[in-house]
Design an enzyme around this catalytic site. Structure first.
Site, PDB file in Angstrom:
ATOM      1  CG  ASP A 107      33.390  42.912  38.837  1.00  0.00           C
ATOM      2  OD1 ASP A 107      33.090  43.720  39.732  1.00  0.00           O
ATOM      3  OD2 ASP A 107      34.541  42.790  38.388  1.00  0.00           O
ATOM      4  CG  ASP A 146      36.265  48.762  38.920  1.00  0.00           C
ATOM      5  OD1 ASP A 146      36.682  49.647  38.163  1.00  0.00           O
ATOM      6  OD2 ASP A 146      35.487  48.976  39.861  1.00  0.00           O
ATOM      7  CG  ASP A 174      38.111  41.133  37.605  1.00  0.00           C
ATOM      8  OD1 ASP A 174      37.049  41.511  38.139  1.00  0.00           O
ATOM      9  OD2 ASP A 174      39.203  41.681  37.835  1.00  0.00           O
TER      10      ASP A 174
END
Length: 217
Positions: A3, A5, A155
Site C-alpha cells: 500500500d 499512504d 496500514d
C-alpha cells in the site's frame, strides 16, 4: 506488494486536512483531531458507515482527494527506515509493487522525489477503496506468481481484507492509520511495528526454515 499512504508515505496529516476541506462538498461531517485519533480504532468499513458516505460517492471523493493530494506531494515525508528497507529488499532481488487508491501520478512523483523510482516494478491504482483485491489478482495472473510467495503490506484493515480476498498473506503495519488493536482484530498473517522488520519477515524460505516468525505477531 505495498500500500502507499500510511505504509510508505507518511501522509496522515495531509489526509486529515484534505478530508476536512472536502467534507462540505461531499456531504460528510468534518473531523476534529481527537475524533480522527478515535477513527484509527475502527475498521475501514466502520469508518465509512459512521461518516454516512454513499459507496457510489466514494470513487468521486477519492479522485478529488488525489487531485488535492498532488499539490503537497513534494513535501510528503517517507516513514523512518522505509527507504532503507525498500532499497535492501530490491538489492536482494525481491519483486516490489504498489497497489493503492492514491493516483499513479502522485505515487510516481513521490518515488522520484525520494529517489526510489527504480525500486518498484509496477504501480497500479484504483479509485475504489475496496477494489484492491481485483488489482492484486490481476498482477498475480500477469506474472504467474505463486500466492504463497506474495505478501501485501498495508496500514489499514481494508488492506488485510484485500490480501485475504486475493489469496496472499497480509502484513499489517502499526505506524500508519489504523491502530494495532484494530489491525490485530482482523487477524493479519503478521503484525509489525517498524519497517526493518520486513527484511526478516519476508526473507526467502530457505533462509528462514529454522526461524520462527511468530515473534512479529
Amino acid at each position: 506488494m505495498f500500500d502507499f499512504d500510511g505504509t510508505i508515505a507518511n501522509s496522515l496529516d495531509i489526509a486529515f486536512h484534505i478530508t476536512n476541506r472536502l467534507a462540505k462538498e461531499f456531504g460528510y461531517p468534518t473531523t476534529s483531531l481527537e475524533e480522527f485519533k478515535q477513527l484509527k480504532k475502527l475498521s475501514s468499513r466502520e469508518i465509512l458507515k459512521q461518516a454516512k458516505i454513499s459507496v457510489f460517492v466514494v470513487p468521486f471523493l477519492v479522485k478529488r482527494f488525489n487531485a488535492e493530494f498532488g499539490q503537497s506531494i513534494q513535501q510528503l515525508p517517507i516513514f523512518p527506515g522505509m527507504r532503507e528497507t525498500l532499497l535492501e529488499l530490491k538489492q536482494r532481488g525481491d519483486w516490489l509493487g504498489i497497489v493503492s487508491t492514491n493516483s499513479e501520478k502522485n505515487i510516481r512523483s513521490f518515488l522520484e522525489t525520494q529517489r526510489l523510482s527504480d525500486v518498484f516494478a509496477q504501480v497500479v491504482s484504483s479509485s475504489r477503496p475496496f477494489g484492491k483485491s481485483r488489482l492484486i489478482k490481476k498482477i498475480v495472473r500477469q506474472h504467474g506468481f505463486a500466492s504463497d510467495a506474495l505478501f501485501y503490506v498495508g496500514d489499514e484493515t481494508r488492506d488485510i481484507e484485500a490480501a485475504r480476498k486475493s489469496g496472499i498473506r497480509a502484513i499489517a503495519v502499526t505506524w500508519g492509520f489504523n491502530s494495532a488493536e484494530a489491525l490485530a482484530a482482523q487477524q493479519p498473517d503478521f503484525l509489525i511495528h517498524q519497517p526493518p522488520d520486513l527484511l526478516a519477515l519476508t526473507r526467502p524460505a530457505s533462509a528462514s526454515q529454522t526461524g520462527d516468525n511468530r515473534h512479529f505477531l
